[in-house]
Scaffold this motif. Structure first.
Motif, PDB file in Angstrom:
ATOM      1  N   SER A  76      51.484  43.191  36.796  1.00  0.00           N
ATOM      2  CA  SER A  76      51.504  42.941  38.237  1.00  0.00           C
ATOM      3  C   SER A  76      51.066  44.133  39.087  1.00  0.00           C
ATOM      4  O   SER A  76      50.708  43.951  40.247  1.00  0.00           O
ATOM      5  N   LEU A  77      51.042  45.342  38.560  1.00  0.00           N
ATOM      6  CA  LEU A  77      50.691  46.505  39.378  1.00  0.00           C
ATOM      7  C   LEU A  77      49.262  46.444  39.915  1.00  0.00           C
ATOM      8  O   LEU A  77      49.068  46.568  41.125  1.00  0.00           O
ATOM      9  N   THR A 105      54.773  33.732  39.381  1.00  0.00           N
ATOM     10  CA  THR A 105      54.872  34.369  38.063  1.00  0.00           C
ATOM     11  C   THR A 105      56.277  34.914  37.850  1.00  0.00           C
ATOM     12  O   THR A 105      56.835  34.811  36.753  1.00  0.00           O
ATOM     13  N   ALA A 106      56.869  35.478  38.905  1.00  0.00           N
ATOM     14  CA  ALA A 106      58.215  36.033  38.817  1.00  0.00           C
ATOM     15  C   ALA A 106      59.272  34.972  38.517  1.00  0.00           C
ATOM     16  O   ALA A 106      60.354  35.299  38.025  1.00  0.00           O
ATOM     17  N   SER A 107      58.958  33.718  38.780  1.00  0.00           N
ATOM     18  CA  SER A 107      59.908  32.650  38.452  1.00  0.00           C
ATOM     19  C   SER A 107      59.939  32.369  36.944  1.00  0.00           C
ATOM     20  O   SER A 107      60.861  31.730  36.449  1.00  0.00           O
ATOM     21  N   ARG A 108      58.917  32.873  36.215  1.00  0.00           N
ATOM     22  CA  ARG A 108      58.819  32.628  34.771  1.00  0.00           C
ATOM     23  C   ARG A 108      59.031  33.879  33.931  1.00  0.00           C
ATOM     24  O   ARG A 108      59.466  33.793  32.788  1.00  0.00           O
ATOM     25  N   THR A 109      58.658  35.031  34.480  1.00  0.00           N
ATOM     26  CA  THR A 109      58.733  36.276  33.723  1.00  0.00           C
ATOM     27  C   THR A 109      58.962  37.419  34.706  1.00  0.00           C
ATOM     28  O   THR A 109      58.844  37.228  35.915  1.00  0.00           O
ATOM     29  N   TYR A 110      59.274  38.581  34.173  1.00  0.00           N
ATOM     30  CA  TYR A 110      59.577  39.704  35.069  1.00  0.00           C
ATOM     31  C   TYR A 110      58.319  40.194  35.775  1.00  0.00           C
ATOM     32  O   TYR A 110      57.304  40.482  35.157  1.00  0.00           O
ATOM     33  N   VAL A 111      58.431  40.288  37.079  1.00  0.00           N
ATOM     34  CA  VAL A 111      57.462  40.957  37.942  1.00  0.00           C
ATOM     35  C   VAL A 111      58.287  41.892  38.812  1.00  0.00           C
ATOM     36  O   VAL A 111      59.278  41.463  39.412  1.00  0.00           O
ATOM     37  N   PRO A 113      59.851  43.441  41.706  1.00  0.00           N
ATOM     38  CA  PRO A 113      59.922  43.072  43.122  1.00  0.00           C
ATOM     39  C   PRO A 113      59.244  44.101  44.028  1.00  0.00           C
ATOM     40  O   PRO A 113      58.791  43.769  45.118  1.00  0.00           O
ATOM     41  N   VAL A 114      59.141  45.339  43.556  1.00  0.00           N
ATOM     42  CA  VAL A 114      58.456  46.380  44.325  1.00  0.00           C
ATOM     43  C   VAL A 114      56.993  45.989  44.533  1.00  0.00           C
ATOM     44  O   VAL A 114      56.429  46.193  45.608  1.00  0.00           O
ATOM     45  N   HIS A 115      56.382  45.418  43.518  1.00  0.00           N
ATOM     46  CA  HIS A 115      54.971  45.044  43.612  1.00  0.00           C
ATOM     47  C   HIS A 115      54.755  43.950  44.655  1.00  0.00           C
ATOM     48  O   HIS A 115      53.776  43.993  45.405  1.00  0.00           O
ATOM     49  N   ILE A 116      55.657  43.023  44.733  1.00  0.00           N
ATOM     50  CA  ILE A 116      55.552  41.968  45.742  1.00  0.00           C
ATOM     51  C   ILE A 116      55.827  42.555  47.126  1.00  0.00           C
ATOM     52  O   ILE A 116      55.125  42.246  48.096  1.00  0.00           O
ATOM     53  N   ALA A 117      56.811  43.437  47.204  1.00  0.00           N
ATOM     54  CA  ALA A 117      57.127  44.093  48.484  1.00  0.00           C
ATOM     55  C   ALA A 117      55.933  44.863  49.028  1.00  0.00           C
ATOM     56  O   ALA A 117      55.706  44.895  50.244  1.00  0.00           O
TER      57      ALA A 117
END
Length: 174
Positions: A76-77, A105-111, A113-117
Motif C-alpha cells: 500500500s505504500l 483492500t483493508a477490509s480483507r487484509t492489512y493496510v 491506516p497511515v497510508h490511507i490517512a
C-alpha cells in the motif's frame, strides 16, 4: 551502504533519509542510482516520485509512483504515495478512487491506516485523515514512528489533534 553497496534497501534508506532532511539533489542521485542498478525494484521509482513531486513535476511523479505500485505488487505504500500525489496535484477524483481502493483492500487484509490517512491529508480532508491516524495509533502501526517527519502530513501540523497524537505516541514534535 558503505558496508554493502549492492544493497537496494541500504541505498533506498539512504535516499529516503536525505530526502527527509531536505537534501533533494543528493536524494535524487541515490534514487536514480538505484533505478540504474535495478530498474525493476519499486523503491527507486517510489523515491524518485517524491523528488519529482517536491519539485512540482506532478505528471512525472505520478508516472514514477504508478511504476513503483506496479512493480511492488500490492504493497500500500507506493499506492498511497500515488493517491497523495493525485490529491495535491488537484486530481481529486483519482485520489478518492485510490483511497477507496485501499479502504476496500483493508477490509480483507492489512493496510496501514497511515497510508490511507496520507491520501486524505493530501485532499485536506482533516477529519477523515485524523480518523485514519487514530486507527493507526490503536493498531500501533509502525509508520506512526515517522509521523513528525513524513512530509505528507505537513498540512496537519497546525491542528491540535496532531499535537495531541504526537504527544500520545511519545515521539516529540518537529
Amino acid at each position: 551502504e558503505r558496508l554493502n553497496p549492492l544493497s537496494r534497501a541500504a541505498t533506498l534508506n539512504l535516499g529516503w533519509q536525505l530526502l527527509q532532511s531536505g537534501q533533494l539533489f543528493e536524494a535524487e542521485s541515490e534514487f536514480r542510482e538505484l533505478i540504474e542498478f535495478d530498474p525493476d525494484f519499486w523503491g527507486g521509482h517510489w523515491g524518485l516520485g517524491h523528488i519529482l513531486r517536491a519539485r512540482g513535476s506532478y505528471a512525472d511523479a505520478i508516472g514514477e509512483f504508478s511504476r513503483a505500485a506496479e512493480l511492488e505488487g500490492g504493497h500500500s505504500l507506493p499506492v498511497a504515495s500515488l493517491g497523495f500525489t493525485y490529491a495535491v496535484s488537484g486530481q481529486r477524483d483519482q485520489a478518492i478512487e485510490i483511497a477507496r481502493e485501499l479502504e476496500e483492500t483493508a477490509s480483507r487484509t492489512y493496510v496501514s491506516p497511515v497510508h490511507i490517512a496520507m491520501i486524505y491529508a493530501g485532499l485536506d480532508e482533516r477529519d477523515v485523515a485524523f480518523n485514519w491516524l487514530d486507527k493507526a495509533f490503536k493498531v500501533r502501526a509502525r509508520s506512526m514512528a515517522w509521523l513528525t517527519v513524513t512530509r505528507e502530513f505537513d498540512g496537519l501540523r497546525d491542528d491540535p489533534r496532531y499535537t495531541a497524537l504526537v504527544a500520545a505516541i511519545g515521539i516529540g514534535a518537529n
